[in-house]
Design a protein around this motif. Structure first.
Motif, PDB file in Angstrom:
ATOM      1  N   LEU A  18      48.513  66.346  41.499  1.00 38.57           N
ATOM      2  CA  LEU A  18      49.461  67.197  42.211  1.00 38.57           C
ATOM      3  C   LEU A  18      48.803  67.828  43.429  1.00 38.57           C
ATOM      4  O   LEU A  18      49.390  67.883  44.509  1.00 38.57           O
ATOM      5  CB  LEU A  18      50.019  68.268  41.268  1.00 38.57           C
ATOM      6  N   LEU A  19      47.566  68.299  43.273  1.00 38.87           N
ATOM      7  CA  LEU A  19      46.832  68.888  44.392  1.00 38.87           C
ATOM      8  C   LEU A  19      46.619  67.856  45.491  1.00 38.87           C
ATOM      9  O   LEU A  19      46.773  68.160  46.678  1.00 38.87           O
ATOM     10  CB  LEU A  19      45.488  69.446  43.914  1.00 38.87           C
ATOM     11  N   LEU A  20      46.291  66.619  45.122  1.00 39.02           N
ATOM     12  CA  LEU A  20      46.090  65.554  46.098  1.00 39.02           C
ATOM     13  C   LEU A  20      47.383  65.262  46.860  1.00 39.02           C
ATOM     14  O   LEU A  20      47.364  65.081  48.079  1.00 39.02           O
ATOM     15  CB  LEU A  20      45.578  64.286  45.410  1.00 39.02           C
ATOM     16  N   VAL A  21      48.514  65.254  46.184  1.00 37.67           N
ATOM     17  CA  VAL A  21      49.801  65.008  46.831  1.00 37.67           C
ATOM     18  C   VAL A  21      50.131  66.133  47.795  1.00 37.67           C
ATOM     19  O   VAL A  21      50.569  65.906  48.931  1.00 37.67           O
ATOM     20  CB  VAL A  21      50.920  64.823  45.774  1.00 37.67           C
ATOM     21  N   VAL A  22      49.885  67.377  47.387  1.00 40.48           N
ATOM     22  CA  VAL A  22      50.176  68.527  48.246  1.00 40.48           C
ATOM     23  C   VAL A  22      49.283  68.496  49.479  1.00 40.48           C
ATOM     24  O   VAL A  22      49.747  68.708  50.606  1.00 40.48           O
ATOM     25  CB  VAL A  22      50.000  69.847  47.450  1.00 40.48           C
ATOM     26  N   VAL A  23      47.985  68.227  49.307  1.00 37.54           N
ATOM     27  CA  VAL A  23      47.059  68.184  50.436  1.00 37.54           C
ATOM     28  C   VAL A  23      47.452  67.049  51.384  1.00 37.54           C
ATOM     29  O   VAL A  23      47.448  67.216  52.605  1.00 37.54           O
ATOM     30  CB  VAL A  23      45.605  68.029  49.945  1.00 37.54           C
TER      31      VAL A  23
END
Length: 193
Positions: free
Chosen positions: A5-10
């Motif tokens: 999820l963090l990778l998608v947001v970044v």
């Protein structure tokens, strides 16, 4: 899951921070008058502006041009364990390249290649051979006698096949194949010691 999820947001933040406005209806291109007032889409500001600045890549400029490139190199290989013997030398001054290389071929001769390359004459090579070709004799492999067996092999006796009558000019009825049951493997108790 949280890392994904963090990778998608970044990734989304980086994409938004690198977004480019493409001129559409109502937007003026350089050198063309606009018929309507320019309309720019409103983009949301990134939540983490410092992170978006880190992801911006710089484009490297062109490498400097050398109008008169020059180099010179050479190498020698003499490996007694493998018999690999070869060398090469080459020099360049501007657009003119001169060089040579040599190697020992499989028949024992030495091949020497001298070459030049320039924009007027292209690539030219002259090949020389030194020495006399030696016909290679294939090594003779020694064949050892098979080792004696420690125990007698197990041999199964098969039943005799029925004799088939010769086919005459009328070719008679087709014969059905004679099938036998498969032999079970024979294990020797000595094989497991």
């Amino acid at each position: 899951m949280a890392q994904t999820l963090l990778l998608v947001v970044v990734s989304a933040l980086v994409a938004v921070s690198n977004a480019v406005v493409v001129p559409g209806p109502g937007l003026a291109l350089p050198g063309y008058p606009s018929l309507a007032a320019p309309v720019y889409p409103k983009l949301a500001a990134p939540i983490y502006p410092g992170l978006a600045k880190v992801a911006v890549a710089k484009v490297a400029g062109p490498e400097p041009y050398d109008p008169n490139p020059q180099y010179s190199f050479s190498y020698d290989v003499h490996d007694a364990s493998t018999g690999d013997v070869k060398n090469q030398q080459e020099t360049r001054s501007g657009d003119v390249v001169q060089g040579s290389y040599s190697l020992i071929e499989a028949d024992g001769t030495r091949r020497i290649v001298e070459y030049t390359a320039d924009p007027v004459h292209g690539f030219n090579a002259v090949v020389h051979r030194e020495g006399v070709a030696v016909k290679a004799v294939a090594p003779v492999a020694k064949v050892l006698a098979p080792a004696p067996l420690l125990h007698a092999p197990l041999v199964a006796k098969l039943p005799a096949l029925p004799a088939l009558a010769p086919l005459g000019p009328a070719y008679g009825p087709a014969l059905a194949p004679a099938y036998r049951p498969a032999l079970a493997p024979a294990y020797s108790p000595l094989a497991y010691h």
